[in-house]
Every structure is written in structure tokens, then in C-alpha cells.
Write a protein that holds these residues in place. Structure first.
Motif, mmCIF file in Angstrom:
data_model
loop_
_atom_site.group_PDB
_atom_site.id
_atom_site.type_symbol
_atom_site.label_atom_id
_atom_site.label_comp_id
_atom_site.label_asym_id
_atom_site.label_seq_id
_atom_site.Cartn_x
_atom_site.Cartn_y
_atom_site.Cartn_z
ATOM 1 N N ASP A 212 1.137 -1.111 -0.139
ATOM 2 C CA ASP A 212 0.273 -0.140 -0.163
ATOM 3 C C ASP A 212 0.781 1.179 0.516
ATOM 4 O OD1 ASP A 212 0.569 -1.111 2.667
ATOM 5 O OD2 ASP A 212 -0.804 0.023 3.661
ATOM 6 N N ASP A 368 -3.074 -7.605 -3.176
ATOM 7 C CA ASP A 368 -3.068 -6.271 -2.667
ATOM 8 C C ASP A 368 -1.537 -5.690 -3.512
ATOM 9 O OD1 ASP A 368 -4.730 -5.294 -0.861
ATOM 10 O OD2 ASP A 368 -4.213 -6.820 0.138
ATOM 11 N N SER A 375 -6.440 -1.461 -8.270
ATOM 12 C CA SER A 375 -6.311 -0.975 -6.986
ATOM 13 C C SER A 375 -6.569 0.773 -7.052
ATOM 14 C CB SER A 375 -4.479 -1.556 -6.764
ATOM 15 O OG SER A 375 -4.265 -0.560 -5.667
#
Length: 480
Positions: A212, A368, A375
Motif C-alpha cells: 500500500d 494487494d 487498486s
């Protein structure tokens, strides 16, 4: 043919990462052949010692190397010595007073480790680098140099679990408090936790395990507004994918055990000084950098300028606390850096293909990987990485913890182990390993779920990795 001898000409000099001029051993004349025109004439060609302006791929091979004056060995030798002989009484005093850059003791520095230090400083675009015994030692040394008991650090919330444990356990025991920012795009969120005693902001370029990614330039702007240095962990990205100094970071740390070494054979870490932070002008005091440490001796900032922080880390943290890097592991590190760009290309190519493939599999709930168009972080991934956000990311399989167990046990090429950045592919279940000590509500907020696995994709053949992953997912299908 006459026997060659070395001349008494002055040694050529090179400039180290701190800007200091250091003697470079002359090439060994015995390794040269006689001229066909004159058997007594030998052309001694000075080696390149300043690699500024050369490409990344060339610098990763050559920066920091020096000629071996004993036998002309091509690879900088492994220097296994705890201490170093002083030339004289006055030389010893000069070394201890900071008047010489020559080594004193290998707890502070070693010629083998210096090769890796100079090479990494060059690749990151920093002024100086300090190699240490591990990535955790790098984070600890950098932050201990900035904050002391009664002071404060702010970090982005999504960081490696081991770093969270370090900050929440050891740093708190030392009297250094830590707060986390969850919404990194909110000035209000930052302002709510930054205090007068806040001495550093910490983040990661590609957070482990969920990929992230954060907007480094935006966080750097927050740090500048508050007069605080920004410390960035660039382990997963490496300077091949992003150089945080170019986006406003002040200090970069690495677990060089991982991608920079690449082979998984030795543990090491590094702190790189960007030379960009104005220590004297900051509203927050950093007296060990800006003030004289003993009568009659100028401050580190006066003596070392843009490399003052690195020198402070070396003198007052690594030397005092002792997380010195073994020269053997330093040797393994600079050998690994030589192939960084080649390996990273394969790591990322494999990862992008696997992330896209996993997203299409019915046994997978979510992938992820910020480089995927699906995303929510895709725009940041494009801005900073052109969609190539490394090779450490998370995949959540169906079936919760039983699905994760089936998937993990169904793999044969992926190694079941902790660690990332190896040439070999690896898989780990964070909830029962790296994040096992965290409270359930914290893990839930971090996105660490029962079915989530962390993948570190290696450089094996893509088809073999996909076949292996399919075998793991077939095991998941069998329990659904």
C-alpha cells in the motif's frame, strides 16, 4: 624482459561519499605487460575512481572499489581486522579527534564495508552511508540519533510488523513515544499527532506486506512544514525503483539483507544521509549535531557539513551501541549490489504477471498490489513507479485460515519462511507470524486477515511459479 617495480609517484585520489579526498592504491605494475615497442616502458593507467555521471547499472558494479596493492586482485579484498595500526602517535590522536578519515576500529568502519557504503550512497543519491548489522539496526540507529527519552516519533500506520514491534516495545522502553497516521493524505491527521517534541517522521516507500504505497513527496512536505527530518525505509523498492531523496526524504534506511544483497546469505542494514536537512535552522534542536561535543572541537555539522548526520550515526550510535556489520557480510552485500538492476527487473516482471493472474483466479478474494489498475493506489503507483511496485505483496485466498493453510502447504517452489527479497520466492502467513502479537482490532485495521498471505516473488521462471501457485490454489478449491 625487465622486472617491473612500483614508482614513487603520488597516489591518485578519489572522493568518497562524504566529499573527502582519500588515497587510492596504485595499480600493481607486476600485472602489466611490457610494451611491444620498448621492453623497458610500462604505461600505468590510472583507474577510474570517481563514478559520478555514470549510469546506475555501471555504478552498482564499480563505485567504492579500489585496486589491491598486494597482488592486483580485481575484487576489493575482504578485510578481517578488528583494529588498524596508527602511523604515529599524532596519527592516533588525529583519528580520535576527527582529523583523519582513516579507520580506528571495525566497530566504526571497515574497508570492506566502505565499498558497500560508498556504492549505496551513490545509488541512492546521498552524501554518505553507514552500514550496520541488520535492517532493524539501521532503523534503530537512525531514529536513536534523532530522538531521546521524552521525545516523539510519528510514523505512517502501514509498516513492516517487525518495525511496529520495535517502535512499540523497545522505543517505548527507552522513553521515546510513537504515534501513527492512518490517513496520510490528511494534513489534519498529521497536525493532530505532531508535537513540539516530535523529532522524526518515518515511513516506507512500499509497505510490507500489503504493497500500500504512499505519496512520499506529500509526506516530505508535511515534514518540511514542521521542520522535521523524514526517514524513509526503501528496502522493498531499492534505489532502482525509487530514490526517496528525489522526492524530499532526508534519511533513507535499508534492510540490505533483502533485495540489495539478493542472495539471502547474510544479514545487514544501512543508513544513507541525504545531506538535505538544515539541522542548524530547524525549530527542533539536534544539539549533538549542531553543538560542540568537547571544548575546542567544532561541531559535527561544522566538520562534516552535508554528511554530518551519517558521521554522527557512526560515531555516537553505531560506535556506542555496537551494531557493527561483519566485514564478511559487508563483502556479500557489495557483491550482491552488483546485479541489483538485473534482478529487480525479473522480480518486478514476475510479480506484475503473477498479480494480474492471481486476480483472475476464483479461489482468490483480493490481491494487494498497487500496480494493478483495480487498486485504489494505482495513481500513486503510476506516479512514482510506473506501475512497477516491487515484488512483495499480499494475496487473500478464500476459506480463511484453512484456505491459507491449504494454499501454503500446496506450494513446492515457494519457500515457506520469513524474509523477503531473495532470489527465491517465499510465502508467509502474517496473522500467525509477523503480526501474531498484535491485537485483533489492530490487525483488522491493518488489513491482516485470516486468509491473507504475503508473497515475495523471486527470479525463477514465471511459468514454474504460476504452476506452483495453481497447485496451492487447487488445494484451496478442495476445501471450499
Amino acid at each position: 624482459m625487465t622486472t617491473s617495480t612500483q614508482t614513487d609517484a603520488p597516489l591518485p585520489t578519489h572522493t568518497d561519499a562524504t566529499g573527502s579526498s582519500m588515497a587510492t592504491p596504485a595499480p600493481v605494475s607486476a600485472s602489466l605487460t611490457s610494451s611491444p615497442l620498448n621492453s623497458d616502458a610500462r604505461e600505468v593507467v590510472d583507474p577510474i575512481t570517481n563514478w559520478d555521471g555514470f549510469s546506475f547499472d555501471t555504478r552498482q558494479v564499480h563505485v567504492g572499489e579500489y585496486a589491491d596493492e598486494n597482488c592486483g586482485a580485481r575484487i576489493p579484498p575482504l578485510t578481517l581486522s578488528a583494529g588498524y595500526v596508527f602511523d604515529s602517535f599524532d596519527d592516533g590522536a588525529a583519528r580520535f579527534n576527527g582529523g583523519s578519515r582513516e579507520p580506528i576500529y571495525s566497530r566504526q568502519g571497515n574497508p570492506t564495508n566502505a565499498v558497500a557504503e560508498q556504492r549505496l550512497a551513490s545509488l541512492e543519491g546521498g552524501t554518505a552511508c553507514v552500514a550496520v548489522s541488520s535492517g532493524q539496526a539501521a532503523i534503530s540507529a537512525a531514529l536513536f540519533a534523532l530522538a531521546e527519552a521524552g521525545e516523539h516519533i510519528v510514523s505512517t500506520a502501514s509498516i513492516y510488523g517487525g518495525t511496529r514491534i520495535l517502535l512499540g516495545r523497545s522505543f517505548r522502553r527507552m522513553g521515546i513515544e510513537v504515534d501513527y497516521v492512518w490517513d496520510t493524505d490528511s494534513d489534519e491527521a498529521w497536525d493532530a499527532v505532531i508535537r513540539p517534541e516530535t523529532k522524526a517522521i518515518f515511513t516506507e516507500t512500499i509497505p510490507n506486506p500489503r504493497n500500500d504505497v504512499v505519496d512520499i513527496a506529500r509526506i516530505a512536505a508535511v515534514a518540511r512544514r514542521h521542520g522535521i527530518p523524514l526517514v524513509v525505509d526503501n528496502t522493498v523498492a531499492t534505489p532502482y525503483l525509487i530514490r526517496p531523496f528525489e522526492h524530499g526524504a532526508d534519511i533513507v534506511v535499508h534492510s540490505t539483507t533483502k533485495f540489495l544483497s539478493g542472495h539471502g546469505a547474510g544479514v545487514s542494514g544501512a543508513i544513507v544521509d541525504g545531506g538535505t536537512f538544515d539541522w542548524a535552522a530547524s525549530s527542533r534542536r539536534y544539539p549533538l549535531l549542531t553543538d560542540s561535543l568537547r571544548p575546542g572541537l567544532p561541531s559535527l555539522l561544522d566538520r562534516f557539513g552535508p554528511a554530518a548526520f551519517a558521521q554522527y550515526v557512526r560515531e555516537a550510535v553505531v560506535n556506542d551501541v555496537g551494531p557493527a556489520l561483519s566485514p564478511f557480510n559487508g563483502f556479500l552485500l557489495h557483491q550482491g549490489i552488483e546485479t541489483l538492476s538485473l534482478r529487480m527487473e525479473r522480480h518486478v516482471d514476475n510479480s506484475r504477471a503473477i498479480a494480474h493472474w492471481l486476480e483472475e483466479q476464483p479461489e482468490v478474494e483480493v490481491v494487494d498490489y498497487a500496480g494493478l489498475p483495480s487498486s485504489p493506489l494505482h495513481d500513486i503507483a503510476q506516479q512514482y513507479y510506473n506501475g512497477r511496485t516491487g515484488s512483495v505483496f499480499a494475496v487473500t485466498v478464500r476459506g480463511g485460515i484453512e484456505g491459507a493453510r491449504a494454499f501454503t502447504n500446496g506450494l513446492r517452489v515457494f519457500s515457506r519462511m520469513t524474509g523477503i527479497g531473495d532470489t527465491r520466492s517465499m510465502v508467509l502467513h502474517p496473522l500467525t507470524t509477523t503480526h501474531a502479537s498484535f491485537a485483533p482490532d489492530l490487525n483488522a485495521r491493518l488489513g491482516i486477515t485470516a486468509g491473507m498471505l504475503r508473497l515475495s516473488v523471486g527470479i525463477e521462471a514465471l511459468d514454474d511459479l504460476l504452476l506452483d501457485l495453481r497447485g496451492g490454489l487447487d488445494r484451496v478449491a478442495g476445501i471450499l
